[in-house]
Design an enzyme around this catalytic site. Structure first.
Site, PDB file in Angstrom:
ATOM      1  N   HIS A  94       0.816  -1.138  -0.040  1.00  0.00           N
ATOM      2  CA  HIS A  94       0.134  -0.127  -0.051  1.00  0.00           C
ATOM      3  C   HIS A  94       0.768   1.132  -0.031  1.00  0.00           C
ATOM      4  CE1 HIS A  94       0.912  -0.480   4.239  1.00  0.00           C
ATOM      5  NE2 HIS A  94       0.603   0.645   4.549  1.00  0.00           N
ATOM      6  N   ASP A  96       0.093   4.617   2.157  1.00  0.00           N
ATOM      7  CA  ASP A  96      -0.329   5.223   3.073  1.00  0.00           C
ATOM      8  C   ASP A  96      -1.591   5.893   2.861  1.00  0.00           C
ATOM      9  OD1 ASP A  96       0.728   3.715   5.119  1.00  0.00           O
ATOM     10  OD2 ASP A  96       2.328   5.189   5.349  1.00  0.00           O
ATOM     11  N   HIS A 238       4.674  -0.010   0.328  1.00  0.00           N
ATOM     12  CA  HIS A 238       5.374  -0.557   1.356  1.00  0.00           C
ATOM     13  C   HIS A 238       4.489  -1.923   1.980  1.00  0.00           C
ATOM     14  CE1 HIS A 238       3.251   2.476   3.253  1.00  0.00           C
ATOM     15  NE2 HIS A 238       3.188   1.883   4.302  1.00  0.00           N
ATOM     16  N   ARG A 253       5.013   6.057  15.123  1.00  0.00           N
ATOM     17  CA  ARG A 253       4.638   6.562  13.652  1.00  0.00           C
ATOM     18  C   ARG A 253       3.918   7.793  13.603  1.00  0.00           C
ATOM     19  NH1 ARG A 253       0.294   6.613   9.995  1.00  0.00           N
ATOM     20  NH2 ARG A 253       1.014   5.263   8.242  1.00  0.00           N
TER      21      ARG A 253
HETATM   22  O1  LIG Z   1       5.316  -1.480  10.621  1.00  0.00           O
HETATM   23  C1  LIG Z   1       5.655  -1.392   9.372  1.00  0.00           C
HETATM   24  O2  LIG Z   1       6.736  -1.994   8.989  1.00  0.00           O
HETATM   25  C2  LIG Z   1       5.020  -0.327   8.502  1.00  0.00           C
HETATM   26  C3  LIG Z   1       3.421  -0.282   8.977  1.00  0.00           C
HETATM   27  C4  LIG Z   1       2.733   0.726   7.991  1.00  0.00           C
HETATM   28  O3  LIG Z   1       2.154   0.188   7.033  1.00  0.00           O
HETATM   29  C5  LIG Z   1       2.447   1.930   8.174  1.00  0.00           C
HETATM   30  O4  LIG Z   1       2.944   2.358   9.462  1.00  0.00           O
HETATM   31  O5  LIG Z   1       2.071   2.976   7.384  1.00  0.00           O
HETATM   32 FE   LIG Z   2       1.524   2.007   5.797  1.00  0.00          FE
END
Ligand SMILES: O=C(O)CCC(=O)C(=O)O
Ligand SMILES: [Fe+2]
Length: 271
Positions: A94, A96, A238, A253
């Protein structure tokens, strides 16, 4: 002394010799350029509390809150934990929040805890993905827009899929800073081409989902506690690989607002 070293052929660089809490403007300009060049930047050994992570993120643009899981003291900081494979919302390719009209341009994770092995994040370079297509298909895709929805996420969170956010974006977007084109569809959120039925869209979308994640466009980040990693949602897809069982994995995050995805001309109203 700031040092930028490429970490893989398709994308990614490691930045050493800096503490992101105290970057002067010249160092930040170097980092901005490296981000445009490499799409994913890893800063090892960063000691950051949530306020300091937000302060670094704010140098890139306004912070964008995520609808889920902000912490109470810092609503812009989401805490990601190991919820188990079945409940992992991020184990799919995806970009984000592409289901929003204005998705975040970049996301940054700071690792508090990381598994000894596994729990890596995979990235795929969508400029390379677009360049690798035949000129005739590139031209065709430049004309198309696609509908992105958060229906899958809504189901995972036990919410009404019909009420999930949706947005229409160009299938090929022009990167605001680099000026080049990137494929902008993903298996997690892209439902169909705008104006096309789902049954009509399926074949070509399936080809693009496979193509966009080709191994030669990919690189993975192996996490160590203290790593700070930024990725450009306009350039890469990702995928959070969940192969670490119940081993703890904790990330803070933050995401930074971007522009409405465009073709390099004034944005058209969404259908
Ligand atoms: O935890 C991860 O490696 C990526 C998670 C993810 O897709 C995000 O934080 O947008
Ligand atoms: Fe993500």
């Amino acid at each position: 002394m700031i040092e930028i070293s490429r970490s893989a052929s398709p994308l990614g660089a490691t930045v050493t010799g800096v503490d992101v809490r105290v970057l002067d403007d010249a160092a930040f300009a170097t980092i901005r350029q490296a981000f445009a060049d490499h799409h994913v930047l890893a800063f090892p050994d960063q000691e950051l509390d949530p306020g300091e992570q937000k302060a670094f993120a704010a140098r890139w643009g306004p912070l964008q809150r995520h609808p889920y899981n902000g912490t109470e003291a810092h609503p812009e900081v989401m805490r990601l934990e190991n919820l188990g494979k079945a409940k992992d919302p991020n184990e799919h390719w995806h970009s984000d929040m592409s289901y929003e009209p204005v998705p975040p341009k970049l996301t940054m994770l700071h690792a508090l805890e990381a598994p000894e092995l596994g729990g890596e994040t995979a990235f795929a370079n969508q400029h390379l993905a677009f360049e690798a297509l035949s000129p005739a298909l590139q031209d065709h895709l430049r004309q198309l827009r696609a509908v992105h929805t958060a229906e899958g996420l809504a189901r995972l969170y036990g919410q009404d899929p019909a009420a999930a956010p949706r947005a229409v974006h160009p299938v090929v977007r022009v990167h605001e800073e680099r000026g080049d084109e990137a494929l902008y569809v993903c298996r997690a959120f892209t439902q169909r081409f705008d104006g096309w039925r789902r049954s009509e869209s399926r074949g070509l979308l399936e080809f693009l989902f496979e193509h966009s994640a080709r191994p030669d466009f990919q690189a993975r980040h192996r996490w160590r506690p203290g790593d700070l990693v930024l990725w450009d949602n306009r350039s890469v897809l990702h995928y959070a690989v969940h192969d670490h069982g119940d081993d703890p994995r904790v990330m803070h995050r933050v995401q930074v607002e971007g522009d409405r995805p465009g073709r390099g001309e004034p944005a058209q109203a969404s259908a």
